[in-house]
Design a protein around this motif. Structure first.
Motif, short mmCIF file in Angstrom:
data_model
loop_
_atom_site.label_atom_id
_atom_site.label_comp_id
_atom_site.label_asym_id
_atom_site.label_seq_id
_atom_site.Cartn_x
_atom_site.Cartn_y
_atom_site.Cartn_z
N THR A 1 0.41 6.30 -6.11
CA THR A 1 -0.36 6.74 -4.95
C THR A 1 -0.02 5.90 -3.74
O THR A 1 0.11 4.69 -3.82
N VAL B 1 0.81 -1.22 0.00
CA VAL B 1 0.00 0.00 0.00
C VAL B 1 0.85 1.27 0.00
O VAL B 1 0.33 2.36 -0.22
N TYR C 1 -1.34 4.46 -0.35
CA TYR C 1 -2.62 4.15 0.26
C TYR C 1 -2.51 3.81 1.75
O TYR C 1 -3.44 3.26 2.33
N LEU D 1 -5.21 5.62 3.88
CA LEU D 1 -6.51 5.04 3.54
C LEU D 1 -6.65 3.67 4.19
O LEU D 1 -7.70 3.34 4.77
N CYS D 2 -5.60 2.86 4.14
CA CYS D 2 -5.63 1.52 4.71
C CYS D 2 -5.78 1.57 6.23
O CYS D 2 -6.55 0.81 6.81
N ASN E 1 -7.98 -0.62 -4.06
CA ASN E 1 -6.52 -0.65 -4.13
C ASN E 1 -5.88 -1.27 -2.89
O ASN E 1 -4.67 -1.43 -2.84
N SER F 1 -11.23 3.78 -4.16
CA SER F 1 -9.88 3.71 -3.57
C SER F 1 -9.70 2.46 -2.73
O SER F 1 -8.62 1.90 -2.66
#
Length: 197
Positions: A121, A114, A123, A126-127, A195, A192
């Motif tokens: 990007t 990630v 992530y 976000l994760c 991903n 998103s």
């Protein structure tokens, strides 16, 4: 599982045929004890969440994570061997407790990169949010802080947990950590989330 040192990964697995993997509150505690023994020494654990039929981890790979270890059957990374031991020993204990036999977890634990270099990007944030929001999304609770089996309470300074490497997370994940509770509850874009898997 293949890892690159210093990169951040989302690791997850679920119960075989989506069956429960945690049957009692003490099962969650025992699993986290095993995480401390088999996973924590081999990576920088940044976040986690345990749910009745699956789990999520966010971690940074270290030199120990990628160290190749020869077992009796195969050569694998130290961290992969740690996950094998975690799931195997936990399964043995739960099978005995529940008077059951066979596999408790799906065959392959998945790992998704990630964090990326400057051309892709990242992530990681976000994760982190996705992992902490999982019990709400699953309909288990209304408020993130009501789920005791995640690292959310540690980052929100409502519990003094030592399983996660919070100081390292503060350095690696670009976030407004002073407003952790606010950004943790942000609505995550569905496109998103794809991903993360």
């Amino acid at each position: 599982m293949y890892f690159v040192e210093d990169k951040i990964y989302h690791v997850y697995n679920r119960g075989n045929n989506k069956q429960p993997i945690f049957f009692r509150p003490e099962n969650y505690i025992y699993f986290l004890y095993k995480v401390r023994r088999y996973i924590r020494p081999n990576c920088n654990l940044l976040a986690y969440c345990l749910l009745p039929n699956h789990f999520h981890f966010l971690f940074q790979a270290t030199s120990m994570s990628v160290f190749m270890k020869q077992t009796t059957v195969v050569t694998q990374t130290q961290l992969s061997d740690g996950f094998k031991n975690l799931l195997s020993t936990y399964t043995q204990a739960v099978n005995k407790q529940e008077n059951r036999v066979g596999s408790l977890f799906s065959q392959n634990t998945k790992a998704k990169l990630v964090s990326c270099d400057e051309t892709k990007t990242d992530y990681s944030l976000l994760c982190l949010n996705y992992i902490h929001q999982n019990p709400v999304e699953a309909g288990l609770i209304q408020m993130i802080e009501d789920w005791p089996y995640s690292s959310y309470l540690d980052y929100a300074h409502r519990r003094n947990g030592t399983l996660c490497s919070k100081e390292i997370a503060y350095q690696l994940i670009d976030a407004d950590w002073d407003n952790f509770s606010a950004f943790s509850e942000a609505i995550l874009p569905e496109e998103s989330i794809r991903n993360l898997y």
